[in-house]
Design a protein around this motif. Structure first.
Motif, PDB file in Angstrom:
ATOM      1  N   VAL A   1      17.189 -17.156  13.944  1.00 23.42           N
ATOM      2  CA  VAL A   1      16.317 -18.144  13.173  1.00 23.42           C
ATOM      3  C   VAL A   1      15.262 -17.450  12.711  1.00 23.42           C
ATOM      4  O   VAL A   1      14.434 -16.778  13.478  1.00 23.42           O
ATOM      5  CB  VAL A   1      16.109 -19.502  14.052  1.00 23.42           C
ATOM      6  N   VAL A   2      14.877 -17.652  11.370  1.00 28.17           N
ATOM      7  CA  VAL A   2      13.613 -17.066  10.717  1.00 28.17           C
ATOM      8  C   VAL A   2      12.695 -18.178  10.483  1.00 28.17           C
ATOM      9  O   VAL A   2      13.208 -19.152   9.949  1.00 28.17           O
ATOM     10  CB  VAL A   2      13.914 -16.273   9.558  1.00 28.17           C
ATOM     11  N   ILE A   3      11.455 -18.293  10.832  1.00 33.11           N
ATOM     12  CA  ILE A   3      10.312 -19.018  10.386  1.00 33.11           C
ATOM     13  C   ILE A   3       9.923 -18.438   8.773  1.00 33.11           C
ATOM     14  O   ILE A   3       9.442 -17.500   8.577  1.00 33.11           O
ATOM     15  CB  ILE A   3       9.345 -19.304  11.128  1.00 33.11           C
ATOM     16  N   CYS A   4      10.177 -19.478   7.910  1.00 32.76           N
ATOM     17  CA  CYS A   4       9.908 -19.027   6.393  1.00 32.76           C
ATOM     18  C   CYS A   4       8.573 -19.606   6.007  1.00 32.76           C
ATOM     19  O   CYS A   4       8.113 -20.813   6.479  1.00 32.76           O
ATOM     20  CB  CYS A   4      10.838 -19.124   5.170  1.00 32.76           C
ATOM     21  N   HIS A   5       8.059 -19.166   5.092  1.00 28.91           N
ATOM     22  CA  HIS A   5       6.411 -19.890   4.631  1.00 28.91           C
ATOM     23  C   HIS A   5       6.731 -20.438   3.126  1.00 28.91           C
ATOM     24  O   HIS A   5       7.054 -19.794   2.338  1.00 28.91           O
ATOM     25  CB  HIS A   5       5.545 -18.943   4.489  1.00 28.91           C
ATOM     26  N   HIS A   6       6.511 -21.559   2.964  1.00 28.80           N
ATOM     27  CA  HIS A   6       6.394 -22.045   1.473  1.00 28.80           C
ATOM     28  C   HIS A   6       5.301 -21.635   0.910  1.00 28.80           C
ATOM     29  O   HIS A   6       5.374 -21.221  -0.317  1.00 28.80           O
ATOM     30  CB  HIS A   6       6.363 -23.684   1.661  1.00 28.80           C
ATOM     31  N   CYS A   7       4.182 -21.393   1.465  1.00 35.14           N
ATOM     32  CA  CYS A   7       3.181 -20.842   0.858  1.00 35.14           C
ATOM     33  C   CYS A   7       3.216 -19.544   0.538  1.00 35.14           C
ATOM     34  O   CYS A   7       2.271 -18.757  -0.215  1.00 35.14           O
ATOM     35  CB  CYS A   7       1.614 -21.315   1.739  1.00 35.14           C
ATOM     36  N   ASP A   8       3.940 -18.536   1.268  1.00 27.47           N
ATOM     37  CA  ASP A   8       3.843 -17.000   1.153  1.00 27.47           C
ATOM     38  C   ASP A   8       2.787 -16.487   1.592  1.00 27.47           C
ATOM     39  O   ASP A   8       2.199 -15.216   1.146  1.00 27.47           O
ATOM     40  CB  ASP A   8       4.234 -16.557  -0.461  1.00 27.47           C
TER      41      ASP A   8
ATOM     42  N   HIS B   1      -8.475 -15.622   4.344  1.00 29.70           N
ATOM     43  CA  HIS B   1      -8.194 -16.978   4.518  1.00 29.70           C
ATOM     44  C   HIS B   1      -8.243 -17.830   3.221  1.00 29.70           C
ATOM     45  O   HIS B   1      -7.758 -19.101   3.445  1.00 29.70           O
ATOM     46  CB  HIS B   1      -9.006 -17.467   5.750  1.00 29.70           C
ATOM     47  N   LEU B   2      -8.806 -17.402   2.257  1.00 25.60           N
ATOM     48  CA  LEU B   2      -9.131 -18.284   1.090  1.00 25.60           C
ATOM     49  C   LEU B   2      -7.884 -18.544   0.447  1.00 25.60           C
ATOM     50  O   LEU B   2      -6.920 -17.796   0.319  1.00 25.60           O
ATOM     51  CB  LEU B   2     -10.197 -17.500   0.089  1.00 25.60           C
ATOM     52  N   ASP B   3      -7.836 -19.847  -0.084  1.00 32.22           N
ATOM     53  CA  ASP B   3      -6.629 -20.228  -0.792  1.00 32.22           C
ATOM     54  C   ASP B   3      -6.423 -19.315  -2.005  1.00 32.22           C
ATOM     55  O   ASP B   3      -6.990 -19.214  -2.918  1.00 32.22           O
ATOM     56  CB  ASP B   3      -6.825 -21.582  -1.286  1.00 32.22           C
ATOM     57  N   GLY B   4      -5.236 -18.928  -2.179  1.00 28.47           N
ATOM     58  CA  GLY B   4      -4.613 -18.056  -3.248  1.00 28.47           C
ATOM     59  C   GLY B   4      -4.887 -16.657  -2.951  1.00 28.47           C
ATOM     60  O   GLY B   4      -4.424 -15.717  -3.900  1.00 28.47           O
ATOM     61  N   TYR B   5      -5.508 -16.034  -1.969  1.00 26.39           N
ATOM     62  CA  TYR B   5      -5.622 -14.599  -1.559  1.00 26.39           C
ATOM     63  C   TYR B   5      -4.280 -13.869  -1.308  1.00 26.39           C
ATOM     64  O   TYR B   5      -4.079 -12.935  -2.012  1.00 26.39           O
ATOM     65  CB  TYR B   5      -6.386 -14.529  -0.280  1.00 26.39           C
ATOM     66  N   TRP B   6      -3.467 -14.472  -0.602  1.00 27.59           N
ATOM     67  CA  TRP B   6      -2.272 -13.842  -0.405  1.00 27.59           C
ATOM     68  C   TRP B   6      -1.265 -13.966  -1.467  1.00 27.59           C
ATOM     69  O   TRP B   6      -0.413 -12.767  -1.845  1.00 27.59           O
ATOM     70  CB  TRP B   6      -1.636 -14.362   1.058  1.00 27.59           C
ATOM     71  N   SER B   7      -1.442 -14.898  -2.344  1.00 25.84           N
ATOM     72  CA  SER B   7      -0.462 -15.282  -3.437  1.00 25.84           C
ATOM     73  C   SER B   7      -0.941 -14.015  -4.531  1.00 25.84           C
ATOM     74  O   SER B   7      -0.047 -13.452  -5.091  1.00 25.84           O
ATOM     75  CB  SER B   7      -0.610 -16.451  -4.162  1.00 25.84           C
TER      76      SER B   7
ATOM     77  N   ARG C   1      -2.396 -11.358  -3.847  1.00 30.17           N
ATOM     78  CA  ARG C   1      -1.877  -9.753  -3.399  1.00 30.17           C
ATOM     79  C   ARG C   1      -0.606  -9.666  -3.409  1.00 30.17           C
ATOM     80  O   ARG C   1      -0.083  -8.650  -4.072  1.00 30.17           O
ATOM     81  CB  ARG C   1      -2.101  -9.850  -1.836  1.00 30.17           C
ATOM     82  N   LYS C   2       0.053 -10.831  -3.147  1.00 34.61           N
ATOM     83  CA  LYS C   2       1.676 -10.488  -3.179  1.00 34.61           C
ATOM     84  C   LYS C   2       2.281 -10.653  -4.735  1.00 34.61           C
ATOM     85  O   LYS C   2       3.180  -9.755  -5.032  1.00 34.61           O
ATOM     86  CB  LYS C   2       2.496 -11.325  -2.155  1.00 34.61           C
ATOM     87  N   THR C   3       2.115 -11.504  -5.334  1.00 37.22           N
ATOM     88  CA  THR C   3       2.747 -12.054  -6.568  1.00 37.22           C
ATOM     89  C   THR C   3       2.081 -11.125  -7.529  1.00 37.22           C
ATOM     90  O   THR C   3       2.679 -10.574  -8.624  1.00 37.22           O
ATOM     91  CB  THR C   3       2.620 -13.464  -6.726  1.00 37.22           C
ATOM     92  N   LEU C   4       0.718 -10.933  -7.590  1.00 36.01           N
ATOM     93  CA  LEU C   4       0.117 -10.357  -8.898  1.00 36.01           C
ATOM     94  C   LEU C   4       0.037  -8.682  -8.503  1.00 36.01           C
ATOM     95  O   LEU C   4      -0.463  -8.053  -9.110  1.00 36.01           O
ATOM     96  CB  LEU C   4      -1.149 -10.991  -9.047  1.00 36.01           C
ATOM     97  N   GLY C   5       0.225  -8.250  -7.438  1.00 38.59           N
ATOM     98  CA  GLY C   5       0.025  -7.069  -6.747  1.00 38.59           C
ATOM     99  C   GLY C   5      -1.527  -6.641  -6.855  1.00 38.59           C
ATOM    100  O   GLY C   5      -1.746  -5.201  -6.830  1.00 38.59           O
ATOM    101  N   LEU C   6      -2.288  -7.513  -6.620  1.00 39.83           N
ATOM    102  CA  LEU C   6      -3.848  -7.124  -6.641  1.00 39.83           C
ATOM    103  C   LEU C   6      -4.008  -6.862  -5.143  1.00 39.83           C
ATOM    104  O   LEU C   6      -3.518  -7.205  -4.053  1.00 39.83           O
ATOM    105  CB  LEU C   6      -4.749  -8.253  -6.770  1.00 39.83           C
ATOM    106  N   THR C   7      -5.138  -5.465  -4.991  1.00 39.72           N
ATOM    107  CA  THR C   7      -5.185  -4.955  -3.679  1.00 39.72           C
ATOM    108  C   THR C   7      -6.487  -5.779  -3.269  1.00 39.72           C
ATOM    109  O   THR C   7      -7.048  -6.676  -4.174  1.00 39.72           O
ATOM    110  CB  THR C   7      -5.854  -3.623  -3.820  1.00 39.72           C
ATOM    111  N   HIS C   8      -7.059  -5.822  -2.147  1.00 42.72           N
ATOM    112  CA  HIS C   8      -8.168  -6.294  -1.619  1.00 42.72           C
ATOM    113  C   HIS C   8      -9.445  -5.905  -2.561  1.00 42.72           C
ATOM    114  O   HIS C   8     -10.113  -6.796  -3.152  1.00 42.72           O
ATOM    115  CB  HIS C   8      -8.510  -6.020  -0.171  1.00 42.72           C
TER     116      HIS C   8
END
Length: 181
Positions: A66-73, A152-158, A160-167
């Motif tokens: 069983v894998v725990i998936c994230h709706h929020c990515d 932790h800010l809203d949209g940070y990981w999206s 990074r992952k979706t737009l390919g932006l680095t920190h």
């Protein structure tokens, strides 16, 4: 995973930044190389999202399949409302649908996956200005913009992952925005 004690539950939640129910609740302690929180439980490391799910849904059996998936990515997110159960195949399909697949063979419903990925990317691009404003506000206030301080800010990981932006790119774009204001 066996049932957790009250002490283990309290120790776990003390390491999570619990916010509003619709927001991500990032795990603030140790993380693995992929950004997922890791929590020491019974002498072994467990993914923080699995621990959060087990606390929220103690009657659900979490077998190794069983894998725990994230709706929020958002890998460090521990908000049970953002988590759902799946198999490795479900998680891969979710990744392809959201346009995060790299090197995964394309499915017969590729056009559907591409359409969903485009919608997801547009949604992330719409959230990017709010993220940059939040980082710019931190810069203006003289607060740090380290990885730990803004991940932790809203949209940070999206972003990074979706737009390919680095920190660094996120912080530079926020600095440009702060200078323009």
């Amino acid at each position: 995973m066996k049932a957790l004690t009250v002490v283990e539950i309290a120790r776990f939640w003390s390491q999570v930044d619990v916010k509003w129910p619709d927001e991500c609740w990032p795990y603030r302690a140790a993380r693995n190389d992929a950004g997922y929180g890791v929590f020491k439980l019974n002498g072994q490391m467990a993914r923080a999202s699995r621990v959060a799910y087990k606390i929220a849904f103690p009657d659900v059996e979490l077998t190794p399949e069983v894998v725990i998936c994230h709706h929020c990515d958002n890998p460090p997110c521990c908000n049970p409302g953002h988590l759902f159960l799946g198999s490795y195949a479900d998680n891969t399909a979710d990744m392809v649908q959201k346009g995060r697949a790299r090197g995964v063979s394309e499915s017969p419903t590729l056009s559907q996956a591409r359409g969903a990925a485009t919608k997801h990317k547009r949604a992330v691009e719409e959230r990017l200005p709010r993220l940059l404003e939040a980082v710019a506000a931190r810069i203006a206030a003289g607060e740090p913009t380290t990885y730990r301080s803004i991940a932790h800010l809203d949209g940070y990981w999206s972003a990074r992952k979706t737009l390919g932006l680095t920190h660094r790119q996120i912080v530079e774009k926020a600095k440009e925005r702060a200078c323009a204001d």
